[in-house]
Scaffold this active site. Structure first.
Site, PDB file in Angstrom:
ATOM      1  N   CYS A  79     -73.831 -55.586 108.926  1.00 25.15           N
ATOM      2  CA  CYS A  79     -74.933 -55.994 109.802  1.00 25.15           C
ATOM      3  C   CYS A  79     -75.996 -56.769 109.018  1.00 25.15           C
ATOM      4  O   CYS A  79     -75.776 -57.904 108.653  1.00 25.15           O
ATOM      5  CB  CYS A  79     -75.502 -54.779 110.529  1.00 25.15           C
ATOM      6  SG  CYS A  79     -76.471 -55.235 111.989  1.00 25.15           S
ATOM      7  N   HIS A 168     -70.785 -52.212 112.995  1.00 24.26           N
ATOM      8  CA  HIS A 168     -70.939 -51.005 112.163  1.00 24.26           C
ATOM      9  C   HIS A 168     -69.625 -50.219 112.131  1.00 24.26           C
ATOM     10  O   HIS A 168     -69.339 -49.443 113.049  1.00 24.26           O
ATOM     11  CB  HIS A 168     -72.063 -50.122 112.696  1.00 24.26           C
ATOM     12  CG  HIS A 168     -73.432 -50.681 112.488  1.00 24.26           C
ATOM     13  ND1 HIS A 168     -74.162 -50.441 111.351  1.00 24.26           N
ATOM     14  CD2 HIS A 168     -74.183 -51.490 113.254  1.00 24.26           C
ATOM     15  CE1 HIS A 168     -75.322 -51.074 111.429  1.00 24.26           C
ATOM     16  NE2 HIS A 168     -75.360 -51.720 112.579  1.00 24.26           N
ATOM     17  N   GLU A 170     -68.935 -47.713 110.332  1.00 28.40           N
ATOM     18  CA  GLU A 170     -69.191 -46.310 110.012  1.00 28.40           C
ATOM     19  C   GLU A 170     -69.429 -45.440 111.233  1.00 28.40           C
ATOM     20  O   GLU A 170     -69.348 -44.208 111.164  1.00 28.40           O
ATOM     21  CB  GLU A 170     -70.381 -46.192 109.049  1.00 28.40           C
ATOM     22  CG  GLU A 170     -71.744 -46.543 109.647  1.00 28.40           C
ATOM     23  CD  GLU A 170     -72.085 -48.011 109.605  1.00 28.40           C
ATOM     24  OE1 GLU A 170     -73.281 -48.328 109.695  1.00 28.40           O
ATOM     25  OE2 GLU A 170     -71.176 -48.850 109.481  1.00 28.40           O
ATOM     26  N   SER A 222     -80.763 -17.207  99.423  1.00 28.71           N
ATOM     27  CA  SER A 222     -81.247 -17.027 100.794  1.00 28.71           C
ATOM     28  C   SER A 222     -80.210 -16.402 101.707  1.00 28.71           C
ATOM     29  O   SER A 222     -80.529 -16.005 102.825  1.00 28.71           O
ATOM     30  CB  SER A 222     -81.641 -18.394 101.373  1.00 28.71           C
ATOM     31  OG  SER A 222     -80.491 -19.208 101.527  1.00 28.71           O
ATOM     32  N   GLY A 223     -78.962 -16.334 101.253  1.00 25.87           N
ATOM     33  CA  GLY A 223     -77.878 -15.891 102.116  1.00 25.87           C
ATOM     34  C   GLY A 223     -77.182 -17.050 102.794  1.00 25.87           C
ATOM     35  O   GLY A 223     -76.138 -16.876 103.418  1.00 25.87           O
ATOM     36  N   GLY A 224     -77.746 -18.250 102.693  1.00 24.18           N
ATOM     37  CA  GLY A 224     -77.153 -19.435 103.305  1.00 24.18           C
ATOM     38  C   GLY A 224     -76.053 -20.032 102.453  1.00 24.18           C
ATOM     39  O   GLY A 224     -75.875 -19.687 101.280  1.00 24.18           O
ATOM     40  N   SER A 227     -77.238 -22.147  98.896  1.00 28.04           N
ATOM     41  CA  SER A 227     -77.605 -21.373  97.711  1.00 28.04           C
ATOM     42  C   SER A 227     -76.443 -20.503  97.241  1.00 28.04           C
ATOM     43  O   SER A 227     -76.257 -20.292  96.043  1.00 28.04           O
ATOM     44  CB  SER A 227     -78.840 -20.509  97.984  1.00 28.04           C
ATOM     45  OG  SER A 227     -78.580 -19.501  98.936  1.00 28.04           O
TER      46      SER A 227
END
Length: 510
Positions: A79, A168, A170, A222-224, A227
């Protein structure tokens, strides 16, 4: 070091999508502001120029020396990148007579051209106000659409291949977009497609060993998924020299502190659990301004983490689960921008404690982090866990904070999340949670009149959280969850469902 493709970002809303598509091809790529000075080596295989909200004909448009880049490596302009290529080589770019936005049909393809090999006439996605009026003398058209004469072109007689796409590739609406990008990455740039989760794990562990040596690393968990995956990589590299701290701020989901601690112990991590919920409740009591709540939560977390970290002698590094969107969003196309939220990256601790950073996920997107987690053999409860905000339920209670409201929301949220799991809907949504609103309304329960709080349920579908659509959960499911919450959680007598998408709304309410 991996082979890589560099994407020079001119500010397009789609730039991250280009990176994601290239990485789907098992090829490492990196997004850099267009003003970045490129460092060339044998591992750099090609450069992609992104789209932009700017016009090449405006006063002082974003510019790079594309010819200089093409002297070193193949180039693909998308583009704005294609229009800039055209103008810099002496062609003409002008305003479109009719703005072309949305689906268009690619026609008259040169299927012998290496960029378009095996690409049939197909739908592509346009988004531009300018159009290529005339190509430079040393360029040729390789595809058109019904409405524009130059949908794709190749620059001839250059040291390396140079292409431009007006559309585009993508965007998912471009049916063969990934195939076109694969032709550029594999056939033109000669990338080996060897950037895999297994290779990334091996390289990361070796890199961490080299960076840290025999020194100690401290890390907040954090438990996520971010991390947890980051800590697992660091642990695989340095073992007992990693100490993790998991702080219960009282704003986690119901029973989450105990459950996550046990799960971390199974992973063999050296972890310290700190129950600081009462300190957070005291600091937040009566507070209602969202930014003030965030600052209180962030500052308290830093204080508590520093107290624990100071007990660990000779700690030299701070581990963090920073991922690539955090890095990208902290740098605009014009240079340094806003910093990442302090509660996400443990604020100014690296400077305060004279620590160096270890960020093994710094160049990964969220879905890539999940693939690394699977490669590491982590339990699905970690890898597939929904994102959860750093300030926790503190920003899901609108209006004044109190300990009682937190407990009320924990109960309601638990019914919602467990319900999603029981009805096989949890993995159908990207993120879900409940918001306690500062709105009380009249209700009738039995023969009694009630005047209690309203709860909003929120569930969205997304790929990376940059955009999101509200999840179309079954009506019967929502009716059951509403009934269960009202019957089981004292203080709530009305449940509503949020049907807003991002944009214009955000996923969280505060």
């Amino acid at each position: 070091m991996n082979e890589r493709i560099i994407i020079l970002d001119f500010g397009s809303q789609y730039t991250q999508l280009i990176a994601r598509k290239i990485r789907e091809l098992n090829t490492y790529c990196e997004i850099l502001p267009y003003s970045t000075t490129i460092e060339y080596d044998e591992h750099l295989k090609g450069v992609i120029l992104s789209g932009s909200p700017c016009s090449v004909n405006q006063e002082d448009p974003p510019m790079v020396n594309i010819e200089e880049i093409n002297n070193k490596v193949p180039v693909l302009g998308i583009c704005y990148g294609a229009q800039l290529s055209t103008k810099m080589l002496g062609g003409t770019v002008g305003k479109s007579t009719t703005r072309e936005y949305g689906r268009a049909q690619l026609t008259e393809l040169d299927s012998d051209n290496v960029l378009l090999q095996n690409i049939p006439a197909s739908t592509v996605w346009m988004s531009h106000a300018d159009t290529i009026v005339a190509l430079p003398d040393n360029a040729q058209v390789i595809a058109r659409t019904e409405s524009i004469p130059v949908a794709a072109f190749e620059v001839l007689e250059r040291p390396h291949p140079w292409f431009g796409l007006q559309f585009h590739p993508e965007v998912t609406h471009s049916e063969k977009g990934l195939d076109i990008l694969k032709n550029f990455v594999v056939s033109i740039c000669k990338c080996q497609q060897d950037w895999t989760p297994a290779a990334y794990v091996e390289e990361s562990i070796e890199s961490i060993k080299k960076q840290v040596g025999d020194k100690k690393v401290i890390m907040a968990l954090s438990g996520g998924v971010d991390s947890t995956v980051a800590a697992t990589l660091v642990h695989r590299a340095i073992g007992k020299n990693l100490t993790c701290v998991f702080v219960d701020n009282g704003l986690l989901r119901k029973n989450e502190f105990t459950q996550v601690l046990k799960a971390y112990e199974v992973l063999g991590l050296n972890i310290i659990g700190v129950n600081a919920s009462e300190r957070f409740y005291a600091g937040l009591n009566g507070k209602s301004d969202p930014e003030e709540k965030r600052k209180i939560i962030g500052n308290l977390f830093i204080d508590i983490f520093q107290e624990e970290a100071n007990k660990i002698e000779d700690a030299a590094f701070l581990g963090q689960g920073t991922i690539y969107p955090d890095v990208i969003e902290s740098v605009s196309v014009n240079g340094p921008s806003v910093t990442i939220k302090s509660h996400h990256n443990v604020g100014g601790l690296p400077e305060k404690m004279n620590l160096q950073l270890v960020e093994p996920l710094r160049y990964l997107f969220k879905d890539e982090v999940r693939r690394i987690g699977n490669e590491l053999g982590l339990d699905p409860s970690f890898v597939q866990r929904h994102p959860f905000p750093g300030p926790g339920l503190g920003i899901r209670i609108l209006g004044e904070m109190s300990k009682e409201k937190v407990h009320m929301l924990q109960e309601a949220d638990d019914i919602f999340i467990q319900g999603l799991k029981d009805h096989n809907l949890y993995h159908e949504v990207w993120q879900a949670g409940a918001m306690l609103l500062p709105v009380q309304s009249v209700g009738v329960m039995g023969d009694e009149r009630t005047y209690e709080f309203t709860l909003a349920l929120r569930a969205v579908t997304s790929v990376d959280g940059m955009t999101a659509d509200w999840a179309h959960l079954p009506h019967k499911f929502l009716a059951k969850i509403s009934n269960d919450i009202i019957n089981k959680v004292q203080g709530i007598n009305r449940v509503v469902y949020d049907i807003s998408s991002k944009p214009p709304a955000t996923i969280e309410w505060e």
